[in-house]
Design an enzyme around this catalytic site. Structure first.
Site, PDB file in Angstrom:
ATOM      1  N   SER A   1      -1.888  28.276   6.217  1.00 20.63           N
ATOM      2  CA  SER A   1      -2.422  27.856   4.931  1.00 20.63           C
ATOM      3  C   SER A   1      -3.660  26.976   5.136  1.00 20.63           C
ATOM      4  O   SER A   1      -4.592  27.363   5.841  1.00 20.63           O
ATOM      5  CB  SER A   1      -1.323  27.142   4.136  1.00 20.63           C
TER       6      SER A   1
ATOM      7  N   ASP B   1       1.332  37.952   0.080  1.00 20.29           N
ATOM      8  CA  ASP B   1       0.939  36.546   0.001  1.00 20.29           C
ATOM      9  C   ASP B   1      -0.300  36.389  -0.880  1.00 20.29           C
ATOM     10  O   ASP B   1      -1.390  36.853  -0.554  1.00 20.29           O
ATOM     11  CB  ASP B   1       0.661  36.015   1.408  1.00 20.29           C
TER      12      ASP B   1
ATOM     13  N   HIS C   1       4.137  33.447   0.891  1.00 20.73           N
ATOM     14  CA  HIS C   1       3.285  32.489   1.584  1.00 20.73           C
ATOM     15  C   HIS C   1       4.079  31.596   2.534  1.00 20.73           C
ATOM     16  O   HIS C   1       3.521  31.022   3.466  1.00 20.73           O
ATOM     17  CB  HIS C   1       2.558  31.607   0.552  1.00 20.73           C
TER      18      HIS C   1
END
Length: 335
Positions: free
Chosen positions: A220, A278, A329
């Protein structure tokens, strides 16, 4: 009409509210082959909401044709089509995910966490650990004698300050040595405060261990900062480029085509893992200024597909808005 920037902010605000696990990936014993298909209607509705507010020029028009984005270039490798079941790259991506997960669990220089206990990570020595409350960044620099690997790993979004950085998607010029290159302001701000400490130390480790490869990684926001770090290291210490690797997990588009081209021209292993649908990999939405770099490695339903450069209509870009997910995610293979 809601503009792409507003939609992006809404997406980042909604994501941690409805999926607390996004901020802290939980260790999973399964590999990508065991990731179950999800039919959670709430997940689907929230994902669709975020996308409809700012994605795909047909649903909400921003007045810009998304197909007129700047061209990203890279030396021709003859590998323009998706390649399925590439086991070597797949295994490496899954393995390095453990190093990317480390900053979520570590609390200091002791290599002690659930991921750390796996046999393949035994012997890792943490040389530097940082936790900066001001810019929200946490991470470590380590080396593994068994793998002959130096690792620079950044943590993803967890604290409020992390989300503040993620929300700042204005483009700012960086690095100065690459004319026209621009990157996401929030990502740059968090990285710039760390650079004076990170780059010199990595360079010193590289000199101490001349036969070690150098891995920049993160999940991320952490993967976003790792990408800037890899490019920065290549500029300040070009002699290290041949040893450099960049493996990221669930990162958004970070900058413009000049920035993407700068990473592509390094001709290093630069892989962006995308887990199923995602949603983070599709942000910022409907904005042709932002493009992806490197090679996407897409994990989906027991397959891994490689798609080179920022080519539309390949890998995760083939998904409809109904297939994008906020929960994907936080469940990457190897984490």
């Amino acid at each position: 009409m809601i503009q792409p920037r507003t939609a992006y902010i809404l997406g980042l605000v909604i994501m941690p509210m409805v999926a607390p696990s996004l901020a802290l990936p939980t260790p999973h014993s399964h590999t990508y082959t065991a990731i179950a298909k999800r039919s959670n209607i709430i997940d689907s509705l929230i994902s669709i909401l975020v996308i409809v507010l700012g994605f795909g020029g047909k649903l909400v028009s921003s007045g810009v044709d998304i197909n007129t984005r700047p061209q990203v270039t890279m030396p021709d490798t003859g590998k323009g089509r998706p390649i399925r079941n590439n086991l070597d790259i797949e295994a490496t991506i899954v393995h390095y995910a453990g190093y990317a997960e480390g900053p979520y669990e570590l609390t200091g220089k002791s290599w002690s966490c659930q991921t750390c206990q796996k046999p393949e990570f035994q012997g890792t020595i943490v040389d530097v650990y940082w936790e900066n409350a001001i810019n929200g960044s946490t991470g470590y620099i380590a080396h593994n004698p068994k793998e002959k690997l130096i690792v620079i790993s950044f943590r993803g979004s967890k604290e409020l300050s992390d989300w503040r950085d993620s929300l700042n998607i204005d483009l700012v010029p960086w690095p100065a040595s690459i004319p026209g290159s621009q990157v996401m302001a929030g990502v740059h701000e968090g990285y710039a405060s760390l650079e004076p400490r990170i780059i010199p130390y990595v360079a010193s480790l590289a000199e101490r261990y001349p036969d070690y490869a150098i891995l920049a990684t993160g999940h991320s926001l952490g993967g976003s900062r790792a990408s800037l770090c890899a490019l920065d290291l290549s500029i300040q210490h070009p002699q290290l480029v041949s040893r450099l690797r960049l493996y990221t997990y669930g990162i958004p588009k970070l900058g413009n085509s000049e920035f993407a081209n700068a990473i592509n021209r390094l001709e290093i292993p630069a892989y962006r893992a995308v887990n199923r649908g995602d949603i983070a990999a599709h942000l910022p939405p409907d904005n042709p200024e932002y493009v992806h770099f490197g090679t996407e490695v897409w994990f989906q339903d027991g397959n891994v597909t490689l798609c080179y450069l920022d080519r539309r209509g390949q890998c995760s870009d083939t998904l409809s808005i109904f297939e994008l997910s906020i929960y994907d995610h936080s469940s990457y293979p190897g984490m």
